[in-house]
Design a protein around this motif. Structure first.
Motif, PDB file in Angstrom:
ATOM      1  N   ALA A 105       0.835  -1.201   0.000  1.00 28.13           N
ATOM      2  CA  ALA A 105       0.000   0.000   0.000  1.00 28.13           C
ATOM      3  C   ALA A 105       0.867   1.248   0.000  1.00 28.13           C
ATOM      4  CB  ALA A 105      -0.920  -0.001   1.225  1.00 28.13           C
ATOM      5  N   THR A 126       0.209   6.212   3.187  1.00 30.62           N
ATOM      6  CA  THR A 126      -0.976   6.488   3.995  1.00 30.62           C
ATOM      7  C   THR A 126      -1.783   5.238   4.255  1.00 30.62           C
ATOM      8  OG1 THR A 126      -2.324   6.979   2.038  1.00 30.62           O
ATOM      9  CG2 THR A 126      -1.113   8.813   3.042  1.00 30.62           C
ATOM     10  N   GLY A 127      -1.524   4.176   3.471  1.00 34.21           N
ATOM     11  CA  GLY A 127      -2.262   2.933   3.633  1.00 34.21           C
ATOM     12  C   GLY A 127      -3.663   2.977   3.083  1.00 34.21           C
ATOM     13  N   ARG A 128      -3.990   4.022   2.347  1.00 36.98           N
ATOM     14  CA  ARG A 128      -5.358   4.182   1.839  1.00 36.98           C
ATOM     15  C   ARG A 128      -5.531   3.683   0.415  1.00 36.98           C
ATOM     16  NH1 ARG A 128      -6.776  10.353   3.937  1.00 36.98           N
ATOM     17  NH2 ARG A 128      -6.512   9.921   6.175  1.00 36.98           N
ATOM     18  N   GLU A 129      -4.437   3.326  -0.239  1.00 38.93           N
ATOM     19  CA  GLU A 129      -4.541   2.899  -1.633  1.00 38.93           C
ATOM     20  C   GLU A 129      -3.423   1.925  -1.952  1.00 38.93           C
ATOM     21  OE1 GLU A 129      -4.972   4.990  -6.054  1.00 38.93           O
ATOM     22  OE2 GLU A 129      -3.918   6.009  -4.442  1.00 38.93           O
TER      23      GLU A 129
END
Length: 259
Positions: free
Chosen positions: A83, A86-89
């Motif tokens: 990822a 930010t770990g969001r995508e």
């Protein structure tokens, strides 16, 4: 090593009864050859190279000898790349979007010297770039430029002008209007590597990851191997491999037939 076929890459996974079992085409030696090609491809950015290697590993090593569906391959690639910070995508999403074929004009704001003609020699002497080029040379504001599209490639050339020479800028923009209208679509100079190494519906994949349903590929094609580069010999066509499901078994088709 040619282009591997990722059948139905962006489609729903097949039912359990239709899963295929890898047979042939895998193995460390084959992947090593593939990795060597990728590392030697000067067109690949670090992120693109990582993505290509992840796809190669998933299709040629991780799932070459076990029952799996296409979504298992994509899951392996996503997790291999991980990822974003930010770990969001998934980083794979970013990599595919950046691989969408296109043209980068390379506008360098740090080199925006005014190109208006120099009327008097600059006091720094004959070796000064302003005297050698015969230009004003004053740093221009970033919005004060004219674009000249090259006749053969459609690539952009920027002409910068400082505030003292805005009259030159207006005149040059008008002079370039007609020839620019006749210039071809710019030949892509970035992206287009996924279609070089893997066969799939990459147009749909690019549209999805760009978030642009109406995105259209360049007139030159989506594969970087197909783009003409002036003064550079065209890359020879690659032998293409296709992964095809036959009676529930995954075979590797080569120009000489399946194996």
């Amino acid at each position: 090593m040619g282009a591997l076929h990722l059948a139905h890459a962006e489609q729903a996974p097949p039912a359990d009864g239709n899963r295929t079992k890898g047979k042939g085409g895998g193995g460390g030696e084959t992947f090593a050859d593939f990795a060597r090609q990728v590392y030697n491809d000067q067109r690949a950015t670090p992120l693109a190279r990582e993505m290509l290697l992840a796809f190669g590993f998933a299709t040629m090593v991780a799932h070459s000898e076990e029952a799996c569906d296409v979504h298992a391959v994509w899951k392996t690639v996503r997790h291999a790349m991980g990822a974003t910070r930010t770990g969001r995508e998934w980083r794979l999403n970013q990599a595919i979007a950046e691989d969408a074929p296109g043209y980068s004009s390379g506008k360098d704001r740090s080199r925006r010297a005014c190109v208006a003609p120099r009327l008097r020699p600059h006091p720094d002497g004959p070796d000064d770039f302003r005297n050698q080029l015969g230009i004003c040379g004053t740093l221009a504001d970033w919005e004060h430029y004219a674009v000249e599209k090259q006749a053969g490639t459609g690539w952009y050339k920027y002409r910068w002008y400082c505030k003292r020479h805005l009259d030159h800028l207006v005149r040059v923009r008008e002079q370039l209007r007609e020839p620019n209208s006749r210039a071809p679509e710019p030949i892509p100079n970035r992206g287009g590597l996924l279609p070089v190494y893997f066969e799939s519906d990459w147009v749909t994949a690019y549209r999805t990851h760009l978030g642009l349903p109406d995105w259209q590929p360049p007139v030159y094609g989506i594969s970087a191997d197909d783009w003409p580069i002036p003064g550079v010999e065209k890359v020879p066509p690659r032998a293409r491999l296709r992964l095809a499901a036959v009676d529930g078994t995954l075979l590797v088709e080569t120009p000489g037939g399946p194996r």
